[in-house]
Design a protein around this motif. Sequence first.
Motif, PDB file in Angstrom:
ATOM      1  N   UNK A  32      -2.478   0.370  15.053  1.00 53.67           N
ATOM      2  CA  UNK A  32      -3.325   0.599  16.224  1.00 53.67           C
ATOM      3  C   UNK A  32      -2.627   1.540  17.197  1.00 53.67           C
ATOM      4  N   UNK A  33      -3.377   2.510  17.701  1.00 59.04           N
ATOM      5  CA  UNK A  33      -2.881   3.440  18.711  1.00 59.04           C
ATOM      6  C   UNK A  33      -3.821   3.378  19.912  1.00 59.04           C
ATOM      7  N   UNK A  34      -3.240   3.251  21.094  1.00 53.00           N
ATOM      8  CA  UNK A  34      -4.028   3.274  22.331  1.00 53.00           C
ATOM      9  C   UNK A  34      -3.726   4.562  23.066  1.00 53.00           C
ATOM     10  N   UNK A  82       5.468   3.677  24.534  1.00 48.73           N
ATOM     11  CA  UNK A  82       5.033   5.003  24.063  1.00 48.73           C
ATOM     12  C   UNK A  82       5.395   5.217  22.597  1.00 48.73           C
ATOM     13  N   UNK A  83       4.520   5.855  21.877  1.00 48.88           N
ATOM     14  CA  UNK A  83       4.763   6.103  20.456  1.00 48.88           C
ATOM     15  C   UNK A  83       5.934   7.055  20.252  1.00 48.88           C
ATOM     16  N   UNK A  84       6.144   7.972  21.181  1.00 49.87           N
ATOM     17  CA  UNK A  84       7.243   8.937  20.995  1.00 49.87           C
ATOM     18  C   UNK A  84       8.596   8.318  21.353  1.00 49.87           C
ATOM     19  N   UNK A  85       8.619   7.039  21.716  1.00 53.46           N
ATOM     20  CA  UNK A  85       9.880   6.355  22.012  1.00 53.46           C
ATOM     21  C   UNK A  85      10.253   5.477  20.822  1.00 53.46           C
ATOM     22  N   UNK A  92      -3.982  -5.346   8.057  1.00 54.26           N
ATOM     23  CA  UNK A  92      -3.925  -5.586   9.493  1.00 54.26           C
ATOM     24  C   UNK A  92      -4.838  -4.648  10.260  1.00 54.26           C
ATOM     25  N   UNK A  93      -4.910  -4.794  11.581  1.00 55.35           N
ATOM     26  CA  UNK A  93      -5.797  -3.943  12.388  1.00 55.35           C
ATOM     27  C   UNK A  93      -5.346  -2.492  12.376  1.00 55.35           C
ATOM     28  N   UNK A  94      -6.323  -1.590  12.348  1.00 54.53           N
ATOM     29  CA  UNK A  94      -6.038  -0.160  12.348  1.00 54.53           C
ATOM     30  C   UNK A  94      -7.068   0.546  13.217  1.00 54.53           C
ATOM     31  N   UNK A  95      -6.683   1.689  13.759  1.00 51.65           N
ATOM     32  CA  UNK A  95      -7.632   2.515  14.487  1.00 51.65           C
ATOM     33  C   UNK A  95      -7.083   3.010  15.814  1.00 51.65           C
ATOM     34  N   UNK A  96      -7.898   3.801  16.488  1.00 50.95           N
ATOM     35  CA  UNK A  96      -7.549   4.365  17.782  1.00 50.95           C
ATOM     36  C   UNK A  96      -8.535   3.864  18.831  1.00 50.95           C
ATOM     37  N   UNK A 151      -2.913  11.456  16.204  1.00 48.97           N
ATOM     38  CA  UNK A 151      -1.784  10.797  15.550  1.00 48.97           C
ATOM     39  C   UNK A 151      -2.249  10.159  14.255  1.00 48.97           C
ATOM     40  N   UNK A 152      -1.380  10.188  13.274  1.00 45.59           N
ATOM     41  CA  UNK A 152      -1.681   9.565  11.989  1.00 45.59           C
ATOM     42  C   UNK A 152      -0.853   8.304  11.800  1.00 45.59           C
TER      43      UNK A 152
END
Length: 238
Positions: free
Chosen positions: A219-221, A234-237, A103-107, A214-215
């Motif tokens: 996908x991370x925005x 949010x990723x921390x949620x 699947x898609x990966x990246x920042x 972040x590792x």
Amino acid sequence: MDSLESELERARDLDTSALADAIETIGFECTRCGACCKAGETACGEEDEEADDAARESDAADPEPHTATVFPDEIRRLQDAGDYDFRDVARPMPYGIEETPDGPRGETFEWALQTDGCGDCTFYAEDDGVGACTVHEDRPLICRTYPFSVGLGGTSQPMGEAVDEEGMVRAHECEGLGRDISRADAEELAAALKERAVRELEEAIGVRENYRPTERDGVVVHDSEGQKRPDGTPIDRE
């Protein structure tokens, strides 16, 4: 290169009257051709409805989807305007993201307006070749100001390099360029153009200040509000 902070101060000091003068000199009237809302060459809409549906399911149908940046608060405004889910409105900016077998990966560091299966803006509608925005009153600043941008470091140039320039104002590819524009419309456009320049630089500074490595898989925005999943949470949620 000037810092983002110094460019932000320049943006805040922009003279909207001078911007309006430049817009008047270049000239502009929207012809509702829809080119700024649509992808490049697609298979959609060229054959019959069955072919259109097939094209929407094909990755090859849309090699260059429409890509327009949208700020986090603009996404929320569009959500509220039409009771949309986050992913109905926005998607991660594709730059920095790659497709993998898993699947898609990246920042990535921006959001883009969502597109339909043909790569056109999801809020674009067309009737007999005449284009319309279905969220016109709530459309993002990038849409309100096209085909213009401001020549400051840290601000974006939509749809490629400028084809004309007058002072700080850059004009980008559009068939509506060179047409007469009223002073009132030029001033309204100039005010939005200044606002967009300020907002782009504020967002860039916010992204820089809130960036956290972040590792996380997928996908991370990274936007001015922190690190988010593609659905805007949010990723921390957890």
